[in-house]
Design an enzyme around this catalytic site. Structure first.
Site, PDB file in Angstrom:
ATOM      1  N   GLU A 116       0.787  -4.663  -7.905  1.00  0.00           N
ATOM      2  CA  GLU A 116      -0.304  -6.465  -6.586  1.00  0.00           C
ATOM      3  C   GLU A 116      -0.795  -6.863  -7.726  1.00  0.00           C
ATOM      4  OE1 GLU A 116      -0.003  -6.557  -3.890  1.00  0.00           O
ATOM      5  OE2 GLU A 116       1.707  -4.939  -2.769  1.00  0.00           O
ATOM      6  N   HIS A 140      -6.161   0.613  -3.997  1.00  0.00           N
ATOM      7  CA  HIS A 140      -5.335   0.136  -3.193  1.00  0.00           C
ATOM      8  C   HIS A 140      -4.465   1.336  -2.400  1.00  0.00           C
ATOM      9  CE1 HIS A 140      -2.549  -1.026  -0.452  1.00  0.00           C
ATOM     10  NE2 HIS A 140      -1.072  -0.693  -1.303  1.00  0.00           N
ATOM     11  N   HIS A 142      -2.662   3.486   1.062  1.00  0.00           N
ATOM     12  CA  HIS A 142      -2.148   4.039   1.834  1.00  0.00           C
ATOM     13  C   HIS A 142      -2.542   5.206   2.437  1.00  0.00           C
ATOM     14  CE1 HIS A 142       1.675   1.563  -0.209  1.00  0.00           C
ATOM     15  NE2 HIS A 142       0.843   1.396   0.045  1.00  0.00           N
ATOM     16  N   GLU A 170     -22.900   7.707   9.002  1.00  0.00           N
ATOM     17  CA  GLU A 170     -23.122   6.985   7.411  1.00  0.00           C
ATOM     18  C   GLU A 170     -22.180   5.735   7.274  1.00  0.00           C
ATOM     19  OE1 GLU A 170     -21.088   8.860   4.278  1.00  0.00           O
ATOM     20  OE2 GLU A 170     -19.457   9.484   5.771  1.00  0.00           O
ATOM     21  N   HIS A 211       0.020  -1.262   6.361  1.00  0.00           N
ATOM     22  CA  HIS A 211       0.949  -1.413   5.226  1.00  0.00           C
ATOM     23  C   HIS A 211      -0.424  -0.307   4.588  1.00  0.00           C
ATOM     24  CE1 HIS A 211       1.699  -3.252   1.148  1.00  0.00           C
ATOM     25  NE2 HIS A 211       1.177  -2.019   0.581  1.00  0.00           N
TER      26      HIS A 211
HETATM   27  O1  2HA Z   1       4.056   0.126  -3.679  1.00  0.00           O
HETATM   28  O2  2HA Z   1       1.422  -0.037  -2.523  1.00  0.00           O
HETATM   29  O3  2HA Z   1       1.382  -2.443  -1.974  1.00  0.00           O
HETATM   30  C1  2HA Z   1       2.965   0.145  -4.255  1.00  0.00           C
HETATM   31  C2  2HA Z   1       2.188  -0.458  -3.320  1.00  0.00           C
HETATM   32  C3  2HA Z   1       2.568  -1.976  -3.250  1.00  0.00           C
HETATM   33 ZN    ZN Z   2       0.239  -0.689  -0.608  1.00  0.00          ZN
END
Ligand code: 2HA
Ligand code: ZN
Length: 275
Positions: A116, A140, A142, A170, A211
């Site tokens: 990414e 980033h 998940h 909050e 995602h």
């Molecule tokens: O594997 O999270 O979006 C890495 C990620 C891709």
């Molecule tokens: Zn990801």
């Protein structure tokens, strides 16, 4: 100073480990990047190599020319970063055109920076400009509850923002600008990077449908704390929706305005609609 002992590297490693222990980084999921300060890169310059070839970023980031970033490696696992940082993370330098990068340290067993990288660097470019240089961290992850909501809420900024704000007092104080939503897209390329960085002009949080989530912040504490707060709020919403289909009571628009006045934040009126 030894690179691995530098406070910014230690902070980065700790954040990777914290994220793993939150269950936000199954397998090689998620990625983290930090825009290194000039005095920090100066303090570790003995360990930086200039031998690796320049490689295309896949997009242009002229606003980041000459900057250095600490980033997780593509295919590397967050759970391994604390055990062997030099094999799982790297320092990259952006060239003077903003089109290419090279690895200056790390990934000692081979590999590339995060898949990414285009999204990270485009977000850094946007947030650097929008924050007057203060924002340095793009994260980033998940987180399961945020992802779950992308199956049951309309994929609209105003719906996600308002629902997440209502779940904890909050929240409007922690992310007063709200939350942007990117519809489902193929990850890893320029298109999702452009869509995300467009939202990041306005928000510090962008949800990636089915995602995960992107957050931007000034330092590791604020950025991890932002992801943590958004995901906690999403968890409460999942619990509320699981208990009964509608809320018996919630925080009302007038109450959000009172909160904004007392906590000195500006909440966009478009998110304070009557339901
Ligand atoms: O594997 O999270 O979006 C890495 C990620 C891709
Ligand atoms: Zn990801």
């Amino acid at each position: 100073m030894k690179l691995l002992e530098a406070p910014f590297v230690q902070g980065f490693i700790r954040m990777c480990d914290d994220g793993f222990h939150q269950n936000w980084h199954e397998r090689n999921g998620g990625n983290l990047s930090y825009r290194i300060k000039s005095e920090e890169i100066e303090s570790v310059k003995e360990e930086l190599s200039r031998d690796k070839p320049w490689q295309p970023i896949g997009t242009g980031v002229p606003g980041l020319k000459g900057e250095y970033f600490l980033v997780t490696g593509s295919g590397k696992y967050f759970r391994n970063v604390i055990l062997d940082p030099a094999a799982n993370i790297c320092v990259v330098e952006v060239d003077e055109t903003g089109e290419n990068y090279r690895i200056c340290w790390g990934l000692v067993d081979g590999g590339r920076p995060t898949s990414e990288l285009p999204s990270h660097l485009m977000n850094h470019e946007v947030k650097k400009a929008a924050s007057g240089g203060r924002h340095r961290v793009i994260y980033h992850a998940h987180p399961a509850n945020i992802i779950a909501l992308t199956f049951v809420l309309p994929l609209e900024d105003k719906v996600f923002t308002r629902e997440l704000w209502e779940m904890a007092t909050e929240c409007p104080v922690v992310f007063p600008a709200g939350v942007g939503v990117v519809g489902w897209m193929v990850p890893g390329g320029r298109d999702i990077a452009v869509a995300t960085s467009e939202l990041m002009k306005r928000y510090d949080v962008a949800v990636w449908t089915h995602h995960g989530c992107f957050c931007s912040g000034e330092d590791f504490d604020l950025t991890f704390g932002l992801m943590h707060t958004v995901e906690k709020s999403a968890e409460i919403l999942v619990k509320v929706m699981s208990i009964r289909p509608d809320k018996l009571q919630t925080i009302r628009p007038r109450e959000f305005r009172d909160l904004a006045a007392d906590f000195h934040v500006t909440l966009p009126e478009e998110f304070l609609f009557e339901k």
